[in-house]
Each structure stands twice: as structure tokens, then as C-alpha cells.
Design a protein around this motif. Sequence first.
Motif, PDB file in Angstrom:
ATOM      1  N   CYS A  42       0.510 -31.416  11.198  1.00  0.00           N
ATOM      2  CA  CYS A  42      -0.529 -32.336  11.690  1.00  0.00           C
ATOM      3  C   CYS A  42      -0.565 -33.679  10.980  1.00  0.00           C
ATOM      4  O   CYS A  42      -0.966 -34.674  11.549  1.00  0.00           O
ATOM      5  CB  CYS A  42      -1.896 -31.665  11.570  1.00  0.00           C
ATOM      6  N   ARG A  43      -0.218 -33.717   9.705  1.00  0.00           N
ATOM      7  CA  ARG A  43      -0.286 -34.911   8.854  1.00  0.00           C
ATOM      8  C   ARG A  43      -1.711 -35.400   8.637  1.00  0.00           C
ATOM      9  O   ARG A  43      -1.926 -36.551   8.253  1.00  0.00           O
ATOM     10  CB  ARG A  43       0.532 -36.072   9.435  1.00  0.00           C
ATOM     11  N   CYS A  47      -3.973 -28.565   9.333  1.00  0.00           N
ATOM     12  CA  CYS A  47      -3.201 -27.330   9.583  1.00  0.00           C
ATOM     13  C   CYS A  47      -2.868 -26.555   8.310  1.00  0.00           C
ATOM     14  O   CYS A  47      -2.675 -25.351   8.362  1.00  0.00           O
ATOM     15  CB  CYS A  47      -1.918 -27.647  10.345  1.00  0.00           C
ATOM     16  N   GLY A  48      -2.727 -27.235   7.195  1.00  0.00           N
ATOM     17  CA  GLY A  48      -2.425 -26.575   5.928  1.00  0.00           C
ATOM     18  C   GLY A  48      -0.968 -26.219   5.718  1.00  0.00           C
ATOM     19  O   GLY A  48      -0.620 -25.660   4.669  1.00  0.00           O
ATOM     20  N   CYS A  50       1.551 -28.027   5.001  1.00  0.00           N
ATOM     21  CA  CYS A  50       2.228 -28.841   3.985  1.00  0.00           C
ATOM     22  C   CYS A  50       1.744 -28.535   2.570  1.00  0.00           C
ATOM     23  O   CYS A  50       2.021 -29.300   1.655  1.00  0.00           O
ATOM     24  CB  CYS A  50       2.041 -30.318   4.279  1.00  0.00           C
ATOM     25  N   CYS A  86       0.547 -34.095   2.816  1.00  0.00           N
ATOM     26  CA  CYS A  86       0.233 -35.186   3.746  1.00  0.00           C
ATOM     27  C   CYS A  86      -0.904 -36.078   3.247  1.00  0.00           C
ATOM     28  O   CYS A  86      -1.132 -37.148   3.805  1.00  0.00           O
ATOM     29  CB  CYS A  86      -0.087 -34.635   5.130  1.00  0.00           C
TER      30      CYS A  86
HETATM   31  S1  FES Z   1       0.608 -31.498   7.646  1.00  0.00           S
HETATM   32 FE1  FES Z   1      -1.153 -30.406   8.320  1.00  0.00          FE
HETATM   33  S2  FES Z   1      -2.402 -30.327   6.547  1.00  0.00           S
HETATM   34 FE2  FES Z   1      -0.709 -31.545   5.932  1.00  0.00          FE
END
Ligand code: FES
Length: 100
Positions: A42-43, A47-48, A50, A86
Motif C-alpha cells: 500500500c505504501r 497493509c503492514g 513492509c 514505507c
Molecule cells: S507498504 Fe503497506 S504498510 Fe507499508
Amino acid sequence: MSSERSGEQVELQVGDEVLKVRSGERLIDICEHHLTCLTFSCRSASCGTCAIVVEQGMENLSPMDGLEAIVVEEVSEGRPNVRLACQVRVLGSACVRPLS
Ligand code: FES
């Protein structure tokens, strides 16, 4: 607080890879450009995927904000020194690895 200034070259270790990067860059951008072992989606701290463990140099990363803290609480399962790539800007030398 890091003594190194934005734009200066610093050393970042991600897993087994050691990179020379410019301070101030987002960790997720560094990983994307250098094809390291880190995955992401998701950046935007939702989403978690990363999630990383900071093994050295936590003081050389940008501070955690409230949104990142909420996601870290969910994905870390009590493990210390977890951040989201991110959301992190690399301000000085550090060593990180993927959480999973
Ligand atoms: S890419 Fe989703 S929380 Fe960092």
C-alpha cells in the motif's frame, strides 16, 4: 537524533545487502530501486507488509507517527524495534531486516 545531514551518503544494510544511500530517502524507495528482499504493497501504513525489524540505528531513522504506531502494534506481536519501511526515512546508517 542523527548527526548526519540530508543528502549525505550513509550505509544501509537490508538483510544481507549493504547499500550506500542518500540520507533523507524513504526506505521503501531505496528497497524498490535496489531490489532488496523487502516486500510492500500500500505504501501508506495500512497493509503492514513492509514491516521491518531495526537491528541497529533506530536513532538514525525518522520518528514514528501515530498512524505507523497503530499498524506496528498490530503486526509486531510484541516484538521490539519494528517499523514500517514505507514510513521510515533513513537519516543515518542503519541495519534492518524484514519482520517475517
Ligand atoms: S507498504 Fe503497506 S504498510 Fe507499508
